[in-house]
Design a protein around this motif. Structure first.
Motif, PDB file in Angstrom:
ATOM      1  N   TYR A  32      16.090  58.022 127.507  1.00 18.23           N
ATOM      2  CA  TYR A  32      16.744  58.677 126.331  1.00 18.23           C
ATOM      3  C   TYR A  32      16.182  60.171 125.876  1.00 18.23           C
ATOM      4  N   THR A  70      15.872  63.207 122.390  1.00 18.05           N
ATOM      5  CA  THR A  70      16.412  63.567 121.301  1.00 18.05           C
ATOM      6  C   THR A  70      16.487  65.209 121.020  1.00 18.05           C
ATOM      7  N   GLU A 101      24.743  59.470 121.384  1.00 21.29           N
ATOM      8  CA  GLU A 101      25.632  59.824 122.499  1.00 21.29           C
ATOM      9  C   GLU A 101      25.136  59.076 123.702  1.00 21.29           C
ATOM     10  N   PHE A 102      26.044  58.986 124.540  1.00 25.63           N
ATOM     11  CA  PHE A 102      25.633  58.348 126.022  1.00 25.63           C
ATOM     12  C   PHE A 102      26.122  59.409 126.758  1.00 25.63           C
ATOM     13  N   ASP A 103      25.245  59.420 127.838  1.00 22.72           N
ATOM     14  CA  ASP A 103      25.390  60.319 128.878  1.00 22.72           C
ATOM     15  C   ASP A 103      25.244  59.752 130.423  1.00 22.72           C
ATOM     16  N   ILE A 118      19.799  64.437 117.195  1.00 20.22           N
ATOM     17  CA  ILE A 118      20.753  63.711 117.982  1.00 20.22           C
ATOM     18  C   ILE A 118      20.132  62.879 119.273  1.00 20.22           C
ATOM     19  N   THR A 168      20.307  60.679 122.509  1.00 17.41           N
ATOM     20  CA  THR A 168      21.186  60.498 123.587  1.00 17.41           C
ATOM     21  C   THR A 168      20.501  59.303 124.495  1.00 17.41           C
ATOM     22  N   TYR A 169      21.276  58.469 124.940  1.00 15.61           N
ATOM     23  CA  TYR A 169      21.102  57.514 125.933  1.00 15.61           C
ATOM     24  C   TYR A 169      21.368  58.099 127.187  1.00 15.61           C
ATOM     25  N   LYS A 170      20.652  58.466 127.946  1.00 19.51           N
ATOM     26  CA  LYS A 170      21.051  58.913 129.462  1.00 19.51           C
ATOM     27  C   LYS A 170      20.895  57.741 130.645  1.00 19.51           C
ATOM     28  N   SER A 180      31.364  54.397 126.091  1.00 19.94           N
ATOM     29  CA  SER A 180      30.612  54.721 125.158  1.00 19.94           C
ATOM     30  C   SER A 180      30.688  53.493 124.176  1.00 19.94           C
TER      31      SER A 180
END
Length: 231
Positions: free
Chosen positions: A195, A197, A143-145, A209, A211-213, A152
């Motif tokens: 990032y 997890t 995911e990207f946030d 999961i 996630t790249y923040k 994304s």
């Protein structure tokens, strides 16, 4: 043995250790070498002798402690996704060989080079050489946030890690650099990427999961250029 070592004594330890274990001298820091003396040379006081005749005793001590015994069987545990045969194929130790600390250390490095394990431990008891591994989790979703400026789907094309890959933090950091560069190429020089997890909804400890923040901010725009002392 003296409670403190002189520079001469420390220098001599490194020199003598490099004679009978040159690989250790290159592979470990000096502090680690001192610790390894306890393992490889029980009578480490011999190293403080300035006489060359002490070396055969040291070598004999090293030889007697590094050899563990005949390997009757090799077992692997802790692996769920990675086949046992894939792990066995990476190690040098074989049934019928004589187990040694040097060979086992090489085996651990070889298994770790596969990139699938966070931890590897070894036990040798009664001829059984047992490797226990802790596998890295699988990334079931990426995911990207916070990416307000770039979609994304665009960022997903930039990164190299894909869904259901094994989590490798070094590769995650490489992806962060790629995302950062992608933002800079589009003029977002202030963008920052990190990032995190978290466990997957399945509550399977082997699944996470990723996630790249992103904090992408606005583009950097040049409003004015001033030349000073332009004669």
């Amino acid at each position: 043995m003296q409670p403190y070592l002189t520079r001469y004594q420390l220098k001599r330890i490194r020199k003598l250790v490099s004679v009978f274990t040159p690989a250790l001298s290159k592979a470990f820091s000096f502090g680690a070498l001192l610790s390894l003396l306890v393992i490889f040379v029980p009578n480490s006081a011999l190293l403080f002798s300035a006489e060359t005749k002490s070396l055969p005793n040291v070598e004999g001590a090293q030889s007697s402690t590094s050899k563990l015994g005949l390997i009757k069987e090799i077992v692997v545990s802790g692996n769920r996704k990675i086949e046992k045969d894939a792990i066995i194929a990476k190690i040098k130790s074989k049934a019928g060989d004589t187990a040694s600390r040097t060979m086992i250390a090489d085996d651990i490095r070889s298994i770790h080079s596969l990139g699938y394990f966070d931890d590897i431990s070894v036990d040798y008891t009664a001829g059984v050489l047992a490797y226990t591994v802790k596998e890295r989790p699988t990334i079931v979703k990426i995911e990207f946030d916070g990416n307000d400026q770039i979609s994304s789907s665009d960022l997903k094309d930039v990164i190299k890690i894909k869904d259901y890959a094994i989590l490798d933090i070094n590769k995650v950091k490489e992806d962060i650099s790629l995302i950062q560069k992608h933002y800079e190429d589009k003029g977002f020089y202030l963008a920052r990427v990190s990032y995190e997890t978290r466990p997957a909804p399945s509550n399977n400890p082997d699944e996470v999961i990723l996630t790249y923040k992103v904090s992408d901010f606005d583009k950097v725009r040049i409003k004015k250029i001033t030349f000073i002392n332009n004669k």
